[in-house]
Scaffold this active site. Sequence first.
Site: not given
Ligand SMILES: O=C(O)C1=C[C@@H](OP(=O)(O)O)[C@@H](O)[C@H](O)C1
Ligand SMILES: C=C(OP(=O)(O)O)C(=O)O
Length: 425
Positions: A25, A90, A118, A163, A189, A303, A330, A376
């Site tokens: 961010r 992601g 994904r 996200q 989340s 996570d 994930k 993880r």
């Molecule tokens: O915004 C972020 O930094 C994240 C959001 C989460 O994803 P989801 O919103 O898809 O759960 C998390 O699982 C990922 O590791 C990081």
């Molecule tokens: C899901 C994860 O990250 P991202 O969604 O950014 O790939 C993670 O770090 O566990």
Amino acid sequence: MAIKITPHQLSGGIAVPPSKSMAHRAIICASLAQGRSVITNIEYSKDIEATIGAMKSLGTMIFEHEDYLEIDGTTTFMKNQCEINCFESGSTLRFMVPIALVCENNLHFTGEGRLGKRPMQVYYDIFDQQGISYLYRENVLDLYVRGRMHGGEFHLPGDVSSQFISGLLFALPLMDEDSRIVMTSPVQSKGYIDLTLQMLDMFGIQIENHDYQEFMIKGGQRYQPCDYRVEADFSQAAFYLVAGALNNQVCLQDLNNESYQGDKVVVDLLCQMGCQYTETTSGMCMQSNGLKAISIDGSQCPDIIPVMALACALSSGTSYIHHIGRLRIKECDRLKATVEVINQLGGQAIEMEDAMEITGVEKLQGGQVSSYHDHRMAMMEAIASTVCLEPVIIDDEQCVEKSYPRFWEDFQQLGGVFDECKLGE
Ligand SMILES: O=C(O)C1=C[C@@H](OP(=O)(O)O)[C@@H](O)[C@H](O)C1
Ligand SMILES: C=C(OP(=O)(O)O)C(=O)O
């Protein structure tokens, strides 16, 4: 490659790595701000490299130093026609899509591993509504997008990935029009939305959050440069906090107990299971004299679920972790993988569609498990080895580079003992 970990108790202090979520961010906000920002406490995990590379592809000047970045966010939107390689991140993909479309652009998003599998439909629906052209391949990240996104009204589900919401929250303040995001299902989340709003606020962007049901975003805003030190990562600290709960003696330095990170809930969950969280001169420590079973709603903290499931596997009684269907989307199907690993190591876990049930045992046996190419999972397996009677063999242990490249060095520094091995030995 693979490694064979010989069971050993861990002890010592560890500097918790910087938060990956906060670093993504900060890099994004600094890149969108005209002027120089300095972001300190940076570690170059693969995911963070993906976001740095993405912003550079769009034209931002980023100067990479050993553990900090100088970012000149002046030219971000000068580049048209670029390739953005998200590796397996992601966050990078879902954040960059709307940002890269603030101006007319011709984009090619690529990535690796499971990223192309994904979900992305939330954005494809917006592209359809706004007449943005796109072309993608099933199961592989090879996405071409051409056009420009406009502000306005967005209706999105809250139960796929936060996200998408964060991505829009970064981009919409830069659009000419005012915007409104309306959630069509409750947000999961949520803590990650808080992190986005917190970082936006630091960089001078204001958003109205109406109880996570609706977000009001004024158009025509400008990001202001800001110097920021990335705080420690509670999602990574969770591995060591669970290690502490399993009778290892690990003290964690640099944790911000006022953090907005949703994964900070790991502390409350372990305390509910009977642990004590104490501050010592060497940092924060989790200690326990035995764990008791718990019921966990995993919808807001996906996570930490694999490692919390490990704590449940060593507690007395039967634990239930529910609302975790999204773990399946994930880096691997983490719901299935977590249950498989617990059972392969000698524990007792049952997989359900949106939940898992775990009955605690006193000790795990050990054995050969897969990392599922998921950082993880590999880190949870390393912590599991500390309560196994026999060695734990993990394939592809290097997958930790996605979020925590120095994990194995830290593990060794704490007394973890492992050797490289070839599978089948
Ligand atoms: O915004 C972020 O930094 C994240 C959001 C989460 O994803 P989801 O919103 O898809 O759960 C998390 O699982 C990922 O590791 C990081
Ligand atoms: C899901 C994860 O990250 P991202 O969604 O950014 O790939 C993670 O770090 O566990």
